[in-house]
Design a protein around this motif. Structure first.
Motif, PDB file in Angstrom:
ATOM      1  N   ILE A  80       0.845  -1.202   0.000  1.00 30.63           N
ATOM      2  CA  ILE A  80       0.000   0.000   0.000  1.00 30.63           C
ATOM      3  C   ILE A  80       0.881   1.253   0.000  1.00 30.63           C
ATOM      4  O   ILE A  80       2.088   1.168   0.206  1.00 30.63           O
ATOM      5  N   GLY A  81       0.226   2.415  -0.187  1.00 34.24           N
ATOM      6  CA  GLY A  81       0.928   3.699  -0.073  1.00 34.24           C
ATOM      7  C   GLY A  81       0.648   4.312   1.291  1.00 34.24           C
ATOM      8  O   GLY A  81       0.103   3.657   2.197  1.00 34.24           O
ATOM      9  N   ASN A  82       1.026   5.591   1.445  1.00 35.03           N
ATOM     10  CA  ASN A  82       0.758   6.294   2.709  1.00 35.03           C
ATOM     11  C   ASN A  82      -0.736   6.262   3.019  1.00 35.03           C
ATOM     12  O   ASN A  82      -1.547   6.603   2.150  1.00 35.03           O
ATOM     13  N   LYS A  83      -1.070   5.906   4.239  1.00 36.60           N
ATOM     14  CA  LYS A  83      -2.501   5.764   4.567  1.00 36.60           C
ATOM     15  C   LYS A  83      -3.233   7.103   4.532  1.00 36.60           C
ATOM     16  O   LYS A  83      -4.438   7.145   4.292  1.00 36.60           O
ATOM     17  N   ASN A  84      -2.513   8.192   4.795  1.00 41.12           N
ATOM     18  CA  ASN A  84      -3.207   9.485   4.740  1.00 41.12           C
ATOM     19  C   ASN A  84      -3.675   9.835   3.335  1.00 41.12           C
ATOM     20  O   ASN A  84      -4.694  10.504   3.165  1.00 41.12           O
ATOM     21  N   TYR A  85      -2.918   9.393   2.341  1.00 41.66           N
ATOM     22  CA  TYR A  85      -3.181   9.846   0.971  1.00 41.66           C
ATOM     23  C   TYR A  85      -3.690   8.769   0.007  1.00 41.66           C
ATOM     24  O   TYR A  85      -4.345   9.106  -0.989  1.00 41.66           O
ATOM     25  N   MET A 134      -7.716  12.501  -1.480  1.00 41.09           N
ATOM     26  CA  MET A 134      -7.864  12.047  -0.090  1.00 41.09           C
ATOM     27  C   MET A 134      -6.727  12.589   0.761  1.00 41.09           C
ATOM     28  O   MET A 134      -5.570  12.568   0.350  1.00 41.09           O
ATOM     29  N   ASN A 135      -7.102  13.100   1.923  1.00 39.27           N
ATOM     30  CA  ASN A 135      -6.125  13.671   2.842  1.00 39.27           C
ATOM     31  C   ASN A 135      -6.777  13.604   4.219  1.00 39.27           C
ATOM     32  O   ASN A 135      -7.401  14.555   4.678  1.00 39.27           O
ATOM     33  N   ILE A 136      -6.642  12.440   4.846  1.00 39.48           N
ATOM     34  CA  ILE A 136      -7.449  12.142   6.026  1.00 39.48           C
ATOM     35  C   ILE A 136      -7.178  13.106   7.169  1.00 39.48           C
ATOM     36  O   ILE A 136      -8.097  13.525   7.884  1.00 39.48           O
ATOM     37  N   GLU A 137      -5.917  13.488   7.350  1.00 38.72           N
ATOM     38  CA  GLU A 137      -5.611  14.334   8.520  1.00 38.72           C
ATOM     39  C   GLU A 137      -6.048  15.786   8.322  1.00 38.72           C
ATOM     40  O   GLU A 137      -6.117  16.543   9.280  1.00 38.72           O
ATOM     41  N   ALA A 138      -6.314  16.184   7.092  1.00 41.62           N
ATOM     42  CA  ALA A 138      -6.621  17.595   6.821  1.00 41.62           C
ATOM     43  C   ALA A 138      -8.102  17.898   7.052  1.00 41.62           C
ATOM     44  O   ALA A 138      -8.957  17.043   6.877  1.00 41.62           O
ATOM     45  N   GLN A 139      -8.362  19.130   7.445  1.00 42.35           N
ATOM     46  CA  GLN A 139      -9.736  19.650   7.551  1.00 42.35           C
ATOM     47  C   GLN A 139      -9.806  20.800   6.557  1.00 42.35           C
ATOM     48  O   GLN A 139      -9.206  21.847   6.801  1.00 42.35           O
ATOM     49  N   LEU A 140     -10.541  20.628   5.469  1.00 37.33           N
ATOM     50  CA  LEU A 140     -10.507  21.645   4.409  1.00 37.33           C
ATOM     51  C   LEU A 140     -11.905  22.080   3.975  1.00 37.33           C
ATOM     52  O   LEU A 140     -12.204  22.133   2.772  1.00 37.33           O
ATOM     53  N   PRO A 141     -12.776  22.421   4.936  1.00 37.61           N
ATOM     54  CA  PRO A 141     -14.139  22.792   4.534  1.00 37.61           C
ATOM     55  C   PRO A 141     -14.208  24.076   3.717  1.00 37.61           C
ATOM     56  O   PRO A 141     -15.049  24.190   2.819  1.00 37.61           O
ATOM     57  N   ALA A 186       4.448  17.054   0.174  1.00 39.88           N
ATOM     58  CA  ALA A 186       4.048  18.278  -0.523  1.00 39.88           C
ATOM     59  C   ALA A 186       3.423  17.990  -1.892  1.00 39.88           C
ATOM     60  O   ALA A 186       2.478  18.665  -2.308  1.00 39.88           O
ATOM     61  N   PHE A 187       3.920  16.977  -2.589  1.00 35.43           N
ATOM     62  CA  PHE A 187       3.396  16.717  -3.944  1.00 35.43           C
ATOM     63  C   PHE A 187       1.982  16.146  -3.925  1.00 35.43           C
ATOM     64  O   PHE A 187       1.329  16.072  -4.963  1.00 35.43           O
ATOM     65  N   GLU A 188       1.503  15.755  -2.745  1.00 34.34           N
ATOM     66  CA  GLU A 188       0.131  15.263  -2.608  1.00 34.34           C
ATOM     67  C   GLU A 188      -0.794  16.332  -2.026  1.00 34.34           C
ATOM     68  O   GLU A 188      -1.920  16.041  -1.659  1.00 34.34           O
ATOM     69  N   GLU A 189      -0.261  17.571  -1.905  1.00 37.11           N
ATOM     70  CA  GLU A 189      -0.968  18.616  -1.154  1.00 37.11           C
ATOM     71  C   GLU A 189      -1.240  19.848  -2.020  1.00 37.11           C
ATOM     72  O   GLU A 189      -0.478  20.811  -1.968  1.00 37.11           O
ATOM     73  N   PRO A 190      -2.334  19.865  -2.770  1.00 33.69           N
ATOM     74  CA  PRO A 190      -2.612  21.065  -3.562  1.00 33.69           C
ATOM     75  C   PRO A 190      -3.075  22.248  -2.705  1.00 33.69           C
ATOM     76  O   PRO A 190      -3.026  23.390  -3.176  1.00 33.69           O
TER      77      PRO A 190
END
Ligand SMILES: N[C@@H](CCC(=O)N[C@@H](CS)C(=O)NCC(=O)O)C(=O)O
Length: 227
Positions: free
Chosen positions: A6-11, A118-125, A218-222
């Motif tokens: 698998i990859g990073n679970k957050n992403y 997907m970015n589980i730890e982020a809150q982006l409302p 960073a490359f997974e974080e627009p």
């Protein structure tokens, strides 16, 4: 022995599907994470992934000499390997419908997938509200999702899309994570389903591990420059 790469679970939304399926169904497996350090040919991720499959992606399920890649192929293989786990719904018509939903998810919903990674730890409302206003394609994807889920939720004999947990719910688990992170507007039935998926033990376990990673890529974080 089954090993799931698998990859990073957050992403890694694609990795989440077979992992949640196996864990929730009580299928024993070993997991190996290929940390995301980039997707270019020189990255350690790509080199390790290409050693496992010609696609060079995760997830990959290794079963003895066999390597199975692509989340849908992995789920199908698991359904064949463990018929007693009833990973697809029991009735043929429901199975066909569940496969249709998974295939649509697998090859469609491109606005939701590209705009709301997907970015589980982020809150982006706030980001979600802006994207909702700016992108008709995103609103259209949510409308399609509602058309898929609503009739099933209205008649389901249980908490999941086809009553009991199935591959269909595992397939939509990362979608549920995105809907929560970006606070996208949902009907009451959809919101309740998203929260039931979020409360599944396997999903909780994945989320806890994702939160513990603390591995900002960073490359997974627009939308974020810092965690
Ligand atoms: N259709 C594939 C997609 C797999 C996929 O794109 N995985 C991402 C990680 S979530 C990946 O490995 N990306 C590497 C790349 O794009 O080079 C599946 O269902 O497994």
């Amino acid at each position: 022995m089954l090993t799931l790469y698998i990859g990073n679970k957050n992403y890694s939304s694609w990795s989440m599907r077979p992992w949640v399926l196996m864990r929730q169904a009580g299928i024993t497996f070993e997991e190996v994470m290929l940390r995301f350090d980039g997707f270019d040919a020189q990255s350690a991720f790509k080199q390790r992934a290409l050693a496992l499959s010609p696609a060079g992606n995760v997830p990959v399920l290794v079963s003895g000499e066999l390597s199975v890649w692509d989340s849908l192929a992995i789920c199908e293989y698991l359904a064949e390997l463990f018929p007693e786990k009833h990973l697809w719904p029991a009735k043929a018509a429901s199975r066909a419908r569940a496969r249709s939903l998974c295939s649509q998810m697998h090859s469609g919903f491109s606005a939701l997938r590209s705009l709301c990674p997907m970015n589980i730890e982020a809150q982006l409302p706030e980001v979600g509200a802006r994207l909702w206003n700016e992108h008709a394609a995103l609103r259209e994807n949510l409308s399609q999702l509602s058309q898929l889920w609503q009739p099933l939720l209205a008649q389901a004999e249980g908490p999941m899309l086809f009553g009991q947990f199935s591959i269909a719910d595992a397939f939509f688990a990362p979608v549920c994570m995105r809907l929560l992170t970006y606070g996208l507007p949902l009907t009451a039935d959809m919101d309740a389903y998203v929260r039931r998926v979020r409360a599944l033990p396997a999903v909780q376990e994945w989320v806890q591990a994702a939160l513990a990673e603390k591995d900002f890529r960073a490359f997974e974080e627009p939308y974020r420059t810092t965690p």
